[in-house]
Design an enzyme around this catalytic site. Structure first.
Site, PDB file in Angstrom:
ATOM      1  N   HIS A   5      -1.580  -5.468   2.127  1.00 55.92           N
ATOM      2  CA  HIS A   5      -2.777  -6.298   2.035  1.00 55.92           C
ATOM      3  C   HIS A   5      -2.415  -7.643   1.416  1.00 55.92           C
ATOM      4  O   HIS A   5      -1.606  -7.700   0.481  1.00 55.92           O
ATOM      5  CB  HIS A   5      -3.843  -5.628   1.151  1.00 55.92           C
ATOM      6  CG  HIS A   5      -4.842  -4.828   1.911  1.00 55.92           C
ATOM      7  ND1 HIS A   5      -5.059  -3.481   1.703  1.00 55.92           N
ATOM      8  CD2 HIS A   5      -5.712  -5.187   2.903  1.00 55.92           C
ATOM      9  CE1 HIS A   5      -6.004  -3.052   2.513  1.00 55.92           C
ATOM     10  NE2 HIS A   5      -6.419  -4.067   3.252  1.00 55.92           N
TER      11      HIS A   5
ATOM     12  N   ARG B 197     -18.463   0.079   4.574  1.00 55.84           N
ATOM     13  CA  ARG B 197     -19.564  -0.559   3.845  1.00 55.84           C
ATOM     14  C   ARG B 197     -20.260  -1.594   4.713  1.00 55.84           C
ATOM     15  O   ARG B 197     -21.468  -1.830   4.584  1.00 55.84           O
ATOM     16  CB  ARG B 197     -19.017  -1.212   2.563  1.00 55.84           C
ATOM     17  CG  ARG B 197     -20.066  -1.895   1.695  1.00 55.84           C
ATOM     18  CD  ARG B 197     -19.446  -2.444   0.427  1.00 55.84           C
ATOM     19  NE  ARG B 197     -18.352  -3.355   0.704  1.00 55.84           N
ATOM     20  CZ  ARG B 197     -18.503  -4.645   1.026  1.00 55.84           C
ATOM     21  NH1 ARG B 197     -19.718  -5.163   1.153  1.00 55.84           N
ATOM     22  NH2 ARG B 197     -17.446  -5.411   1.232  1.00 55.84           N
TER      23      ARG B 197
ATOM     24  N   CYS C 234      -8.558  -1.523   7.847  1.00 56.52           N
ATOM     25  CA  CYS C 234      -7.165  -1.597   7.388  1.00 56.52           C
ATOM     26  C   CYS C 234      -6.599  -0.205   7.134  1.00 56.52           C
ATOM     27  O   CYS C 234      -5.521   0.137   7.613  1.00 56.52           O
ATOM     28  CB  CYS C 234      -7.069  -2.455   6.125  1.00 56.52           C
ATOM     29  SG  CYS C 234      -7.270  -4.223   6.418  1.00 56.52           S
TER      30      CYS C 234
ATOM     31  N   GLU D 265       0.827  -1.207   0.000  1.00 59.13           N
ATOM     32  CA  GLU D 265       0.000   0.000   0.000  1.00 59.13           C
ATOM     33  C   GLU D 265       0.862   1.258   0.000  1.00 59.13           C
ATOM     34  O   GLU D 265       1.770   1.405   0.802  1.00 59.13           O
ATOM     35  CB  GLU D 265      -0.943  -0.001   1.199  1.00 59.13           C
ATOM     36  CG  GLU D 265      -1.938  -1.155   1.213  1.00 59.13           C
ATOM     37  CD  GLU D 265      -2.922  -1.123   0.043  1.00 59.13           C
ATOM     38  OE1 GLU D 265      -2.991  -0.073  -0.640  1.00 59.13           O
ATOM     39  OE2 GLU D 265      -3.616  -2.127  -0.171  1.00 59.13           O
TER      40      GLU D 265
END
Length: 213
Positions: free
Chosen positions: A165, A89, A142, A79
């Site tokens: 990830h 979500r 995360c 990342e």
């Protein structure tokens, strides 16, 4: 001291590949003589950042590598950037579901990783481990932890850190499923590669690994 973190299971799952990989990578690196600690973080907004900060206070690490599970991805994702936004979500493990809230009130919009992600990409590719540079860590727990990490590191200039990830472990995917996954051992090896590369790299490589969309 090197601090590795992964997450507890979330979303109704019984395992989280990031924690299994972090534990296994810690054992590999300890066998090589490195001082490494692995910590499991709760998949909860706020509590995860607090647990990370407490682990950092106890360990005083020179390197912090946080890992998270990204079901649906097929590669190790290095990342690049954490953004100051929580937008869930699905609820976290405590039922929290923040929408368009900052990770840190009045914090900067984003932080870049301080890991040499291009050098790590090259090292992973050399080991034939599928990898990529990712331009988004999402807006779930995360990214929350990634941002909190980099916000804390602004006060620790000698410490580097970032987020990776990883896909589902192959043991998490039912037989016949089309969901991408990687062997658990390979993902643990990937985290160890990132640690070794970071320890041995002072200036990152200039290597094209961007995205067009």
């Amino acid at each position: 001291m090197i601090l590795l973190t992964g997450f507890e299971p979330f979303g109704g799952e019984t395992a989280n590949s990031s924690w299994a990989a972090a534990r296994s990578a810690a054992r590999q690196l300890q066998a090589e003589g490195l001082d490494v600690r692995a910590v499991e973080l709760p998949c909860v907004f706020g509590a995860s950042a607090k647990a990370l900060e407490e682990a950092m206070e106890r360990s005083l690490p020179e390197l912090v590598l946080c890992a998270g599970q990204a079901g649906g991805r097929s590669r190790i994702s290095l990342e690049r950037v954490a953004i100051n936004c929580d937008d869930a979500r699905i609820p976290d493990n405590a039922g929290n579901r923040p929408v368009d809230e900052p990770v840190v009130q009045d914090g900067p919009a984003a932080y870049f990783t301080s890991l040499p992600i291009k050098a790590a990409l090259a090292a992973l590719t050399a080991e034939q481990i599928p990898a990529e540079v990712s331009q988004s860590a999402g807006t779930y727990v995360c990214n929350h932890v990634f941002y909190a990490l980099m916000h804390a590191l602004r006060l620790l200039p000698g410490t580097r850190g970032g987020f990776v990830h990883i896909p589902f472990a192959d043991t998490q995917v039912p037989v016949g499923s089309s969901a991408p996954s990687l062997p658990a051992q390979q993902m643990a090896a990937a985290l160890a590669v990132v640690v070794r590369t970071t320890l041995g790299t002072t200036a990152d490589l200039r290597l094209a690994a961007g995205a067009t969309h």
